[in-house]
Design an enzyme around this catalytic site. Structure first.
Site, PDB file in Angstrom:
ATOM      1  N   SER A   1     -13.384  20.500 -15.227  1.00 13.07           N
ATOM      2  CA  SER A   1     -14.272  21.212 -16.161  1.00 13.07           C
ATOM      3  C   SER A   1     -13.562  22.229 -17.028  1.00 13.07           C
ATOM      4  CB  SER A   1     -15.403  21.897 -15.384  1.00 13.07           C
ATOM      5  OG  SER A   1     -16.360  20.956 -14.964  1.00 13.07           O
TER       6      SER A   1
ATOM      7  N   LYS B   1     -13.783  21.607 -20.685  1.00  9.01           N
ATOM      8  CA  LYS B   1     -14.926  22.036 -21.508  1.00  9.01           C
ATOM      9  C   LYS B   1     -14.538  23.128 -22.499  1.00  9.01           C
ATOM     10  CE  LYS B   1     -18.663  20.868 -18.245  1.00  9.01           C
ATOM     11  NZ  LYS B   1     -18.044  20.474 -16.957  1.00  9.01           N
TER      12      LYS B   1
ATOM     13  N   SER C   1     -21.545  25.447 -16.613  1.00 11.68           N
ATOM     14  CA  SER C   1     -20.630  24.301 -16.554  1.00 11.68           C
ATOM     15  C   SER C   1     -21.369  22.972 -16.607  1.00 11.68           C
ATOM     16  CB  SER C   1     -19.763  24.365 -15.288  1.00 11.68           C
ATOM     17  OG  SER C   1     -18.643  23.509 -15.400  1.00 11.68           O
TER      18      SER C   1
END
Length: 382
Positions: free
Chosen positions: A59, A62, A119
């Site tokens: 993540s 991102k 997230s």
């Protein structure tokens, strides 16, 4: 004659400086598989471990998506009030979620918080599709943007960091990305510092564990996959000095929180930035032959700031290297030497030195007489 000059005066100035606090411990070891700590202002690497090793970015990817979103906000392609439709693909995304609803629209600002704070893989896909039409096309665009930013060891297959063998980056590249997020979009960086966000009546806390510790941390992103382990992009500021830290490959969330806090605190506490020379200020007066003046100031084109361990600041070495004497005529701005900075337990920097002014040559008769004297004395090569 090639001349190397140690700038003793500069070291004397450094010896007169009073340290604020010295580092009590070194960070020669970390349980992270990959790590890097970088000073934001100087770009100097304070610590690294396997920083160029390819790794899953989970993540933490991102943040690359957020760079594209912030860029779109800056250039007017999106606004914070723009509403984007939730596709079935976005709605079906597994893993961490913002809990958007299929076929409904969501404001971009809510989606930004859904990505940064919660997230949300679903929110990330909504933004990717809103910007590029499809997540595949968006992945192509963020890979290209990464190259523009200097992230030459990164490749993205999706917007969220969903596991894929061809989706990877490095700790050094992620540090580069963190730098650009902070530098290029200061008006949006505050989202990374928000501790919680509620959407669809579901409250979620920011997954960045460092935000809840009083160490100066103010943002960026966590990540976790089975292959990559637990990772963290973090930045913090203390006494006006910022550092960026990337760790990955930790065994669990507890280790990520503890190791992340230890390394960020070490980077903020154990070093200090010093401005050695300002732009166009004389570094040294270089000898000049057959000129209407006997010396010329050597200068840098930019300010020179370095990051030094506070307990080793007196070990800095500064050298000027130039071919002495310089032969007139010399034009202002000519590159005529090199400044070499050896930072204790750090990098060795070499920067070009330029003539700070023009020096005209002597007339033909004076020049011939001067050269004859120099040849007799052996101060120039014949």
């Amino acid at each position: 004659m090639f001349q190397r000059i140690l700038l003793v005066l500069t070291l004397a100035v450094f010896m007169a400086l009073t340290p604020v606090m010295s580092a009590n411990a070194q960070t020669d070891h970390t349980s992270a598989k990959q790590a890097i700590i970088v000073d934001y202002d100087t770009g100097m690497v304070l610590f690294e471990k396997n920083a160029d090793e390819r790794m899953p970015t989970s993540s933490m990817s991102k943040t690359m998506t957020m760079y594209m979103v912030f860029e779109a906000l800056r250039n007017g392609k999106l606004s914070l009030e723009t509403e984007l439709k939730v596709s079935e693909k976005a709605w079906r995304m597994g893993g961490s979620k913002m809990f958007v609803e299929v076929d409904k629209t969501v404001k971009v600002e809510d989606l930004v918080r859904g990505v940064v704070v919660q997230s949300g893989n679903d929110a990330t896909v909504v933004l990717a599709e809103g910007l590029a039409g499809s997540e595949d096309d968006f992945a192509t665009s963020i890979t290209a943007k990464a190259k523009e930013l200097g992230m030459n060891s990164s490749h993205f297959m999706n917007a969220s960091g969903w596991p894929d063998s061809d989706h990877y980056s490095t700790a050094r590249d992620l540090a580069t990305l963190a730098f650009h997020l902070i530098k290029d979009f200061p008006e949006y960086y505050h989202y990374f510092n928000e501790e919680e966000f509620t959407y669809n009546n579901i409250n979620q806390q920011n997954r960045n564990p460092l935000l809840y510790r009083d160490i100066g941390a103010d943002g960026l992103k966590t990540g976790h996959t089975e292959d990559g382990g637990y990772g963290l992009m973090a930045s913090g500021i203390r006494d006006g000095r910022r550092v960026i830290m990337i760790v990955n490959g930790l065994e669990d969330g507890k280790a990520r929180a503890q190791e992340g806090a230890r390394l960020l605190d070490w980077g903020l506490r154990g070093f200090k930035n010093y401005t050695l020379f300002t732009r166009d200020a004389e570094v040294i007066a270089a000898n000049v032959a057959v000129g209407q003046e006997t010396s010329v100031p050597l200068v840098l084109k930019d300010d020179l700031k370095v990051t030094i361990p506070q307990n080793l600041k007196n070990d800095l070495k500064v050298e000027v290297i130039y071919n002495s004497p310089l032969i007139a005529p010399i034009a202002k701005g000519d590159e005529v030497g090199t400044l070499k900075i050896s930072v204790p337990r750090g990098e060795t920097l070499e920067l070009p030195l330029y003539s700070g002014k023009s020096v005209k040559g002597l007339n033909i008769f004076a020049k011939t007489w001067m050269k004859t004297k120099m040849l007799i004395s052996g101060s120039v090569d014949s």
